[in-house]
Design an enzyme around this catalytic site. Structure first.
Site, PDB file in Angstrom:
ATOM      1  N   GLN A 281      10.892  38.877  61.149  1.00  0.00           N
ATOM      2  CA  GLN A 281      10.380  38.516  59.817  1.00  0.00           C
ATOM      3  C   GLN A 281       9.193  37.553  59.898  1.00  0.00           C
ATOM      4  O   GLN A 281       8.690  37.096  58.879  1.00  0.00           O
ATOM      5  CB  GLN A 281      11.478  37.950  58.927  1.00  0.00           C
ATOM      6  CG  GLN A 281      11.990  36.577  59.292  1.00  0.00           C
ATOM      7  CD  GLN A 281      13.235  36.236  58.509  1.00  0.00           C
ATOM      8  OE1 GLN A 281      14.289  36.838  58.695  1.00  0.00           O
ATOM      9  NE2 GLN A 281      13.138  35.281  57.596  1.00  0.00           N
TER      10      GLN A 281
ATOM     11  N   LEU B  56      19.925  23.470  59.529  1.00  0.00           N
ATOM     12  CA  LEU B  56      20.667  23.449  58.259  1.00  0.00           C
ATOM     13  C   LEU B  56      20.497  22.135  57.508  1.00  0.00           C
ATOM     14  O   LEU B  56      20.364  21.069  58.106  1.00  0.00           O
ATOM     15  CB  LEU B  56      22.149  23.693  58.535  1.00  0.00           C
ATOM     16  CG  LEU B  56      22.507  25.013  59.235  1.00  0.00           C
ATOM     17  CD1 LEU B  56      24.027  25.143  59.373  1.00  0.00           C
ATOM     18  CD2 LEU B  56      21.933  26.216  58.503  1.00  0.00           C
TER      19      LEU B  56
ATOM     20  N   HIS C 232      21.821  24.796  52.488  1.00  0.00           N
ATOM     21  CA  HIS C 232      22.647  25.783  53.196  1.00  0.00           C
ATOM     22  C   HIS C 232      24.141  25.478  52.987  1.00  0.00           C
ATOM     23  O   HIS C 232      24.947  26.378  52.772  1.00  0.00           O
ATOM     24  CB  HIS C 232      22.368  25.733  54.702  1.00  0.00           C
ATOM     25  CG  HIS C 232      20.985  26.125  55.106  1.00  0.00           C
ATOM     26  ND1 HIS C 232      20.079  25.228  55.600  1.00  0.00           N
ATOM     27  CD2 HIS C 232      20.352  27.327  55.111  1.00  0.00           C
ATOM     28  CE1 HIS C 232      18.946  25.847  55.907  1.00  0.00           C
ATOM     29  NE2 HIS C 232      19.081  27.119  55.597  1.00  0.00           N
TER      30      HIS C 232
ATOM     31  N   ARG D  15      11.798  23.757  56.670  1.00  0.00           N
ATOM     32  CA  ARG D  15      10.418  23.475  57.054  1.00  0.00           C
ATOM     33  C   ARG D  15       9.973  22.058  56.662  1.00  0.00           C
ATOM     34  O   ARG D  15       8.974  21.574  57.177  1.00  0.00           O
ATOM     35  CB  ARG D  15       9.467  24.487  56.387  1.00  0.00           C
ATOM     36  CG  ARG D  15       9.599  25.884  56.971  1.00  0.00           C
ATOM     37  CD  ARG D  15       8.481  26.769  56.476  1.00  0.00           C
ATOM     38  NE  ARG D  15       8.256  27.872  57.372  1.00  0.00           N
ATOM     39  CZ  ARG D  15       8.789  29.078  57.242  1.00  0.00           C
ATOM     40  NH1 ARG D  15       9.590  29.319  56.221  1.00  0.00           N
ATOM     41  NH2 ARG D  15       8.533  30.026  58.115  1.00  0.00           N
TER      42      ARG D  15
HETATM   43  P1  AMP Z   1      17.045  30.148  55.752  1.00  0.00           P
HETATM   44  O1  AMP Z   1      17.808  29.457  56.831  1.00  0.00           O
HETATM   45  O2  AMP Z   1      15.812  29.440  55.327  1.00  0.00           O
HETATM   46  O3  AMP Z   1      16.832  31.612  56.057  1.00  0.00           O
HETATM   47  O4  AMP Z   1      17.973  30.123  54.473  1.00  0.00           O
HETATM   48  C1  AMP Z   1      19.284  30.632  54.507  1.00  0.00           C
HETATM   49  C2  AMP Z   1      19.809  30.693  53.109  1.00  0.00           C
HETATM   50  O5  AMP Z   1      19.837  29.396  52.549  1.00  0.00           O
HETATM   51  C3  AMP Z   1      18.941  31.567  52.196  1.00  0.00           C
HETATM   52  O6  AMP Z   1      19.791  32.341  51.367  1.00  0.00           O
HETATM   53  C4  AMP Z   1      18.180  30.536  51.414  1.00  0.00           C
HETATM   54  O7  AMP Z   1      17.767  31.005  50.142  1.00  0.00           O
HETATM   55  C5  AMP Z   1      19.215  29.435  51.278  1.00  0.00           C
HETATM   56  N1  AMP Z   1      18.561  28.166  50.979  1.00  0.00           N
HETATM   57  C6  AMP Z   1      17.498  27.626  51.617  1.00  0.00           C
HETATM   58  N2  AMP Z   1      17.116  26.482  51.018  1.00  0.00           N
HETATM   59  C7  AMP Z   1      17.947  26.306  49.955  1.00  0.00           C
HETATM   60  C8  AMP Z   1      18.061  25.320  48.935  1.00  0.00           C
HETATM   61  N3  AMP Z   1      17.237  24.285  48.862  1.00  0.00           N
HETATM   62  N4  AMP Z   1      19.034  25.465  48.010  1.00  0.00           N
HETATM   63  C9  AMP Z   1      19.880  26.527  48.059  1.00  0.00           C
HETATM   64  N5  AMP Z   1      19.837  27.491  49.002  1.00  0.00           N
HETATM   65  C10 AMP Z   1      18.874  27.389  49.939  1.00  0.00           C
END
Ligand code: AMP
Length: 296
Positions: free
Chosen positions: A61, A33, A37, A202
């Site tokens: 995925q 996170l 997040h 990432r």
């Molecule tokens: P992930 O853990 O990458 O699957 O992301 C979980 C959620 O966090 C998803 O809805 C992403 O779109 C959101 N998210 C990831 N990076 C960002 C960011 N930089 N700004 C806002 N939301 C994000």
């Protein structure tokens, strides 16, 4: 903050919450996170009584086993961030809690045979055929599969997703509509580092040198937004191609200007009432995406 890793104990807790008339806000994540997040947690807290965050690196995925294995896992730090943000519940299931062996075997077979459409419950039309869908076949089936399972388990009133994954948002909205799921999907703005780089789990895998190069991704998008009023789409695409041709370490996977609803690639701005510019690049073994809403 209460921690659950089993579906049954989580559901028993949420049943009580629901009986007290509390509104549940849900933030699904894959962990590692960052403040992006946490901004979703904050949005959920602002409009719901109880906020639940899931942390689950969803194997279905990924169509590349290496990418799945290398995905950063930082549970302790994640828990601290969530606690500080005032998240109420965190759900961290094992893979075996979410998937039957048959489901995992089917996914492995799909990767082997490239038979991505098998077992697909929802038809996304063009939404999963373009951009990330084209480059990562089967990816959005896996996303829809896990999010529909999580929605069924948590039954939230509202679920919060980042605009960072613009195509994912369109897929989730389409799934919710087609399966008549009773959940409101809320889109939250992209959180960026000071130099404009979109926050992403990432990013920690970038080398110091790569980290100095990648702000060009968002800077290019900001430039495109400035130029949109005076340039055609093909001119804008040429500008982006030229920009990345001058940086050998970064390979441009795609740059598209698409209709925000259908994600269909536009050739002329007058064909759409709302447009978004989407970009994906590869740097080393890493893939980064970003986007900017041009007008809506
Ligand atoms: P992930 O853990 O990458 O699957 O992301 C979980 C959620 O966090 C998803 O809805 C992403 O779109 C959101 N998210 C990831 N990076 C960002 C960011 N930089 N700004 C806002 N939301 C994000």
């Amino acid at each position: 903050m209460i921690f659950f890793n089993s579906i049954s104990t989580l559901q028993a807790h949420l049943k009580n919450v629901r009986e007290q008339g509390q509104q549940i806000g849900f933030v699904p994540t894959m962990g590692a996170l960052h403040l992006g997040h946490i901004s979703l947690i904050n949005s959920a807290k602002a409009s719901c009584d109880l906020v639940i965050c899931s942390i689950f690196v969803n194997p279905t995925q990924f169509n590349n086993l290496q990418d799945l294995e290398k995905y950063p896992r930082t549970l302790e730090a994640d828990m601290r961030l969530l606690e500080e943000a005032g998240c109420d519940v965190v759900f961290v299931p094992e893979v075996s809690e979410m998937y039957s062996p048959t489901e995992l075997e089917l996914k492995a077979k799909q990767i082997e045979d490239k038979s991505w459409a098998q077992g697909k419950k929802v038809d996304f039309g063009d939404l999963d055929k373009v951009m990330e869908g084209k480059q990562r076949p089967g990816h959005f089936n896996g996303v829809a599969q896990v999010v529909s399972k999580l929605f069924r388990i948590v039954q939230p009133e509202k679920a919060f997703f980042g605009q960072k994954d613009f195509q994912q948002l369109a897929i989730i909205r389409s799934m919710v509509q087609q399966l008549k799921m009773d959940v409101e999907i809320i889109s939250c703005p992209i959180l960026r580092e000071k130099d404009g780089l979109a926050m992403s789990s990432r990013n920690v895998r970038l080398s110091p040198h790569e980290r100095t190069l990648v702000p060009v991704i968002s800077q290019t998008l900001f430039k495109i937004k400035q130029l949109q009023a005076t340039h055609s789409i093909s001119q804008l695409k040429s500008i982006v191609n030229e920009q990345f041709a001058s940086i050998p370490e970064i390979k441009l996977a795609y740059f598209e200007i698409v209709d925000s609803d259908t994600l269909r690639a536009l050739t002329d701005f007058k064909d759409s009432k709302s447009a978004v510019a989407c970009i994906a690049v590869e740097i080393g073994a890493l893939r980064l995406i970003d986007n900017i809403i041009l007008y809506s």
